[in-house]
Design a protein around this motif. Structure first.
Motif, PDB file in Angstrom:
ATOM      1  N   ALA A 131       1.117  16.390  -0.903  1.00 53.69           N
ATOM      2  CA  ALA A 131       1.568  17.501  -1.747  1.00 53.69           C
ATOM      3  C   ALA A 131       0.673  18.725  -1.567  1.00 53.69           C
ATOM      4  CB  ALA A 131       1.593  17.068  -3.213  1.00 53.69           C
ATOM      5  N   LEU A 132      -0.624  18.501  -1.472  1.00 55.83           N
ATOM      6  CA  LEU A 132      -1.558  19.621  -1.342  1.00 55.83           C
ATOM      7  C   LEU A 132      -1.490  20.283   0.029  1.00 55.83           C
ATOM      8  CD1 LEU A 132      -4.723  18.155  -3.107  1.00 55.83           C
ATOM      9  CD2 LEU A 132      -3.394  20.129  -3.882  1.00 55.83           C
ATOM     10  N   THR A 133      -1.232  19.494   1.070  1.00 56.30           N
ATOM     11  CA  THR A 133      -1.273  20.031   2.433  1.00 56.30           C
ATOM     12  C   THR A 133       0.110  20.369   2.985  1.00 56.30           C
ATOM     13  OG1 THR A 133      -1.132  17.825   3.445  1.00 56.30           O
ATOM     14  CG2 THR A 133      -3.344  18.681   2.946  1.00 56.30           C
ATOM     15  N   GLY A 134       1.151  19.781   2.401  1.00 57.45           N
ATOM     16  CA  GLY A 134       2.488  19.962   2.960  1.00 57.45           C
ATOM     17  C   GLY A 134       2.705  19.215   4.260  1.00 57.45           C
ATOM     18  N   ARG A 135       1.831  18.262   4.551  1.00 58.03           N
ATOM     19  CA  ARG A 135       1.931  17.480   5.789  1.00 58.03           C
ATOM     20  C   ARG A 135       2.002  15.995   5.455  1.00 58.03           C
ATOM     21  NH1 ARG A 135      -3.054  18.348   9.073  1.00 58.03           N
ATOM     22  NH2 ARG A 135      -1.925  17.011  10.537  1.00 58.03           N
ATOM     23  N   GLN A 136       2.883  15.272   6.166  1.00 66.15           N
ATOM     24  CA  GLN A 136       3.045  13.848   5.916  1.00 66.15           C
ATOM     25  C   GLN A 136       1.891  13.068   6.537  1.00 66.15           C
ATOM     26  OE1 GLN A 136       6.868  12.384   7.062  1.00 66.15           O
ATOM     27  NE2 GLN A 136       6.518  10.315   6.282  1.00 66.15           N
ATOM     28  N   VAL A 137       1.464  12.029   5.835  1.00 70.66           N
ATOM     29  CA  VAL A 137       0.447  11.114   6.343  1.00 70.66           C
ATOM     30  C   VAL A 137       1.134   9.822   6.748  1.00 70.66           C
ATOM     31  CG1 VAL A 137      -1.645   9.808   5.801  1.00 70.66           C
ATOM     32  CG2 VAL A 137      -1.344  12.120   4.878  1.00 70.66           C
ATOM     33  N   GLU A 138       1.095   9.514   8.016  1.00 70.97           N
ATOM     34  CA  GLU A 138       1.747   8.314   8.526  1.00 70.97           C
ATOM     35  C   GLU A 138       0.762   7.150   8.556  1.00 70.97           C
ATOM     36  OE1 GLU A 138       4.866   8.056   9.302  1.00 70.97           O
ATOM     37  OE2 GLU A 138       5.579  10.114   9.612  1.00 70.97           O
ATOM     38  N   ALA A 139       1.226   5.967   8.157  1.00 69.39           N
ATOM     39  CA  ALA A 139       0.406   4.769   8.296  1.00 69.39           C
ATOM     40  C   ALA A 139       0.101   4.540   9.773  1.00 69.39           C
ATOM     41  CB  ALA A 139       1.123   3.560   7.704  1.00 69.39           C
ATOM     42  N   GLN A 140      -1.166   4.255  10.071  1.00 68.39           N
ATOM     43  CA  GLN A 140      -1.611   4.100  11.454  1.00 68.39           C
ATOM     44  C   GLN A 140      -1.922   2.638  11.756  1.00 68.39           C
ATOM     45  OE1 GLN A 140      -2.230   6.909  13.702  1.00 68.39           O
ATOM     46  NE2 GLN A 140      -1.017   7.970  12.149  1.00 68.39           N
ATOM     47  N   ALA A 141      -1.539   2.206  12.970  1.00 61.58           N
ATOM     48  CA  ALA A 141      -1.909   0.873  13.436  1.00 61.58           C
ATOM     49  C   ALA A 141      -3.358   0.890  13.918  1.00 61.58           C
ATOM     50  CB  ALA A 141      -0.989   0.436  14.566  1.00 61.58           C
ATOM     51  N   TRP A 142      -4.011  -0.257  13.859  1.00 64.93           N
ATOM     52  CA  TRP A 142      -5.417  -0.359  14.253  1.00 64.93           C
ATOM     53  C   TRP A 142      -5.597  -0.835  15.691  1.00 64.93           C
ATOM     54  CZ3 TRP A 142      -9.952   0.953  11.778  1.00 64.93           C
ATOM     55  CH2 TRP A 142      -9.797   1.474  10.488  1.00 64.93           C
ATOM     56  N   ALA A 143      -4.533  -1.208  16.352  1.00 63.06           N
ATOM     57  CA  ALA A 143      -4.650  -1.677  17.737  1.00 63.06           C
ATOM     58  C   ALA A 143      -5.239  -0.576  18.613  1.00 63.06           C
ATOM     59  CB  ALA A 143      -3.280  -2.094  18.265  1.00 63.06           C
ATOM     60  N   GLY A 144      -6.336  -0.898  19.295  1.00 63.52           N
ATOM     61  CA  GLY A 144      -6.966   0.050  20.196  1.00 63.52           C
ATOM     62  C   GLY A 144      -7.906   1.036  19.546  1.00 63.52           C
ATOM     63  N   VAL A 145      -8.040   1.005  18.211  1.00 60.72           N
ATOM     64  CA  VAL A 145      -8.933   1.930  17.516  1.00 60.72           C
ATOM     65  C   VAL A 145     -10.383   1.510  17.769  1.00 60.72           C
ATOM     66  CG1 VAL A 145      -9.654   2.811  15.264  1.00 60.72           C
ATOM     67  CG2 VAL A 145      -7.218   2.488  15.758  1.00 60.72           C
ATOM     68  N   LYS A 146     -11.219   2.471  18.142  1.00 61.70           N
ATOM     69  CA  LYS A 146     -12.631   2.196  18.404  1.00 61.70           C
ATOM     70  C   LYS A 146     -13.429   2.408  17.114  1.00 61.70           C
ATOM     71  CE  LYS A 146     -12.322   3.673  23.233  1.00 61.70           C
ATOM     72  NZ  LYS A 146     -12.805   4.659  24.243  1.00 61.70           N
ATOM     73  N   VAL A 147     -14.109   1.356  16.662  1.00 59.79           N
ATOM     74  CA  VAL A 147     -14.823   1.370  15.384  1.00 59.79           C
ATOM     75  C   VAL A 147     -16.311   1.160  15.635  1.00 59.79           C
ATOM     76  CG1 VAL A 147     -15.039   0.318  13.104  1.00 59.79           C
ATOM     77  CG2 VAL A 147     -12.787   0.404  14.234  1.00 59.79           C
ATOM     78  N   GLY A 148     -17.117   2.094  15.164  1.00 65.03           N
ATOM     79  CA  GLY A 148     -18.564   1.898  15.163  1.00 65.03           C
ATOM     80  C   GLY A 148     -18.987   1.302  13.835  1.00 65.03           C
ATOM     81  N   VAL A 149     -19.652   0.178  13.847  1.00 62.77           N
ATOM     82  CA  VAL A 149     -20.063  -0.513  12.621  1.00 62.77           C
ATOM     83  C   VAL A 149     -21.521  -0.179  12.337  1.00 62.77           C
ATOM     84  CG1 VAL A 149     -20.278  -2.717  11.437  1.00 62.77           C
ATOM     85  CG2 VAL A 149     -18.425  -2.371  13.093  1.00 62.77           C
ATOM     86  N   TRP A 150     -21.731   0.558  11.234  1.00 63.52           N
ATOM     87  CA  TRP A 150     -23.096   0.940  10.832  1.00 63.52           C
ATOM     88  C   TRP A 150     -23.519   0.056   9.667  1.00 63.52           C
ATOM     89  CZ3 TRP A 150     -24.896   4.847   6.847  1.00 63.52           C
ATOM     90  CH2 TRP A 150     -26.282   5.085   6.956  1.00 63.52           C
ATOM     91  N   LEU A 151     -24.373  -0.924   9.964  1.00 61.10           N
ATOM     92  CA  LEU A 151     -24.874  -1.857   8.951  1.00 61.10           C
ATOM     93  C   LEU A 151     -26.386  -1.941   9.127  1.00 61.10           C
ATOM     94  CD1 LEU A 151     -24.190  -3.867   6.678  1.00 61.10           C
ATOM     95  CD2 LEU A 151     -23.834  -5.618   8.440  1.00 61.10           C
ATOM     96  N   PRO A 152     -27.098  -0.954   8.571  1.00 59.58           N
ATOM     97  CA  PRO A 152     -28.541  -0.875   8.816  1.00 59.58           C
ATOM     98  C   PRO A 152     -29.270  -2.143   8.368  1.00 59.58           C
ATOM     99  CG  PRO A 152     -27.734   1.144   7.794  1.00 59.58           C
ATOM    100  CD  PRO A 152     -26.625   0.146   7.709  1.00 59.58           C
ATOM    101  N   GLU A 153     -30.107  -2.650   9.241  1.00 58.74           N
ATOM    102  CA  GLU A 153     -30.800  -3.908   8.974  1.00 58.74           C
ATOM    103  C   GLU A 153     -31.683  -3.785   7.743  1.00 58.74           C
ATOM    104  OE1 GLU A 153     -33.710  -7.161  11.227  1.00 58.74           O
ATOM    105  OE2 GLU A 153     -32.990  -5.375  12.288  1.00 58.74           O
ATOM    106  N   GLY A 154     -31.474  -4.708   6.796  1.00 57.54           N
ATOM    107  CA  GLY A 154     -32.305  -4.776   5.611  1.00 57.54           C
ATOM    108  C   GLY A 154     -31.874  -3.888   4.469  1.00 57.54           C
TER     109      GLY A 154
END
Length: 397
Positions: free
Chosen positions: A194-217
């Motif tokens: 509503a705020l942007t006037g642009r539709q947000v489409e649900a995205q598939a995760w296949a092929g998405v590159k994810v960096g996992v940040w889980l700092p030790e401790g």
């Protein structure tokens, strides 16, 4: 600059044992009858200026009045109705929900904190009192309460044109963001569309590159396991995952925020005892004492951190990270017990969330497999709809 009035009993359409509500008018502000958000209700964090409603910022100190919020007016014009104002951690300078009116309690665990600074916002959503809530996020103030209250939060890209901070009492103009909390991604997407006037489409995760940040401790076992399980879920949907590192940015974040907050509240600070809680006053005085050279050095460190984050987000589509170091702490608890030992609670939380507000990257917080432990998805600058589409793609799976 107006003095904060004493807290007064408000007409209560529902019980408020959590002290989430700062102001409840006799009737809501009704949205336009034909808008795309017609039928939705929202709460307003008491940093936003709303015509005819008081602005206290959950403090007994005097605060500046910046006029009417552009964002609140826009949401009303789009059909959403504003129910009232919610409490926050005093002037937004904190992560637990403590303030000059007693502080806000967790919606389901009364002996624990809901997170802050958008504490009342998260509680109003978690209890189903409104469909969505307006919060602000300077170092984690949408994301932390979303994570600890089991709801969804979205911090847009810094200076997103749809999420104006005009008419919002700042904490730090360098780091402040306006954004929503809701019980599901779908509601946030509806508001975004509503705020942007642009539709947000649900995205598939296949092929998405994810960096996992889980700092030790930096987290406890519960949060570590929840992060691993969420990462495994993404991998099961076809994403590719790789561990990444990122530094502690608080050496840049803290001087910038404290120095700017001291400037925002400069008039109140001319008084020996303006009415802030002791921790808030000490933090603001610390900000006053910073030299121009110290603040400039913090901005130089910020620029270096931004380059590092940009490099990461060139290699990855999104980052996955914890939003909180532990489940919700007890009220009054000052330290977090994480794998590296006992750490001051504020530091333990902010070092996970501050990078993405300091550096302006869009971030969504989603609930995890562990109760009241949320995780962050961080997107590329300006690619908010892509980030929300990925979050939407997880809903119901």
């Amino acid at each position: 600059m107006t003095p904060a009035p004493d807290s007064a009993p408000a007409p209560a359409p529902f019980p408020d044992p959590q002290r989430a509500w700062a102001y409840l008018p006799a009737s809501p502000l009704s949205g336009a009858a034909d808008g795309p958000l017609c039928g939705l209700t929202f709460s307003v964090k008491d940093l936003y200026g709303v015509a005819g409603w008081p602005l206290r910022a959950s403090t007994r100190a005097p605060v500046p009045d910046l006029g009417e919020s552009v964002l609140v007016r826009r949401l009303l014009d789009l059909g959403a109705s504003a129910t009232g104002k919610t409490h926050l951690h005093e002037i937004a300078l904190g992560i637990t929900g403590m303030n000059g009116f007693g502080g806000t309690a967790h919606p389901f665990l009364p002996e624990r904190v809901p997170g802050g600074s958008s504490s009342g916002a998260a509680v109003s959503v978690a209890l189903g009192q409104v469909d969505f809530a307006l919060g602000t996020d300077t170092g984690g103030s949408i994301r932390v309460p979303a994570a600890w209250c089991g709801v969804v939060g979205y911090k847009p890209t810094k200076d997103h044109p749809a999420w104006s901070t005009a008419g919002v009492l700042p904490l730090s103009w360098t780091c402040d963001h306006a954004g929503p909390l809701a019980r599901d991604v779908s509601t946030i997407v509806r508001v975004q569309e509503a705020l942007t006037g642009r539709q947000v489409e649900a995205q598939a995760w296949a092929g998405v590159k994810v960096g996992v940040w889980l700092p030790e401790g930096w987290v406890d076992g519960t949060v570590q396991e929840a992060t691993h399980l969420f990462a495994a879920r993404l991998a099961g949907l076809g994403a590719t995952l790789e561990a990444v590192t990122f530094p502690d940015v608080l050496d840049a974040y803290s001087p910038i925020v404290l120095s700017e907050a001291a400037r925002v509240h400069a008039e109140a600070l001319r008084q020996a005892d303006p009415g802030f809680l002791p921790f808030t006053l000490a933090s603001l005085r610390q900000g006053q004492a910073l030299t121009e050279a110290e603040v400039q050095a913090a901005f130089e460190r910020r620029a270096a951190y931004r380059t590092r984050l940009d490099d990461l987000l060139t290699r990855f589509d999104v980052l996955l990270a914890p939003a909180v170091p532990t489940p919700p702490p007890l009220t009054g608890q000052e330290e977090a017990e994480v794998q590296e030992g006992r750490v001051p609670l504020r530091r333990a939380v902010l070092r996970l969330t501050a990078p993405f507000s300091l550096l302006g990257a869009p971030t969504a917080v989603l609930p995890s497999s562990a109760p009241f432990v949320g995780l962050q998805l961080v997107g590329r600058h300006g690619q908010d709809n892509r980030l929300l589409g990925l979050a939407l793609g997880l809903e119901g799976q």
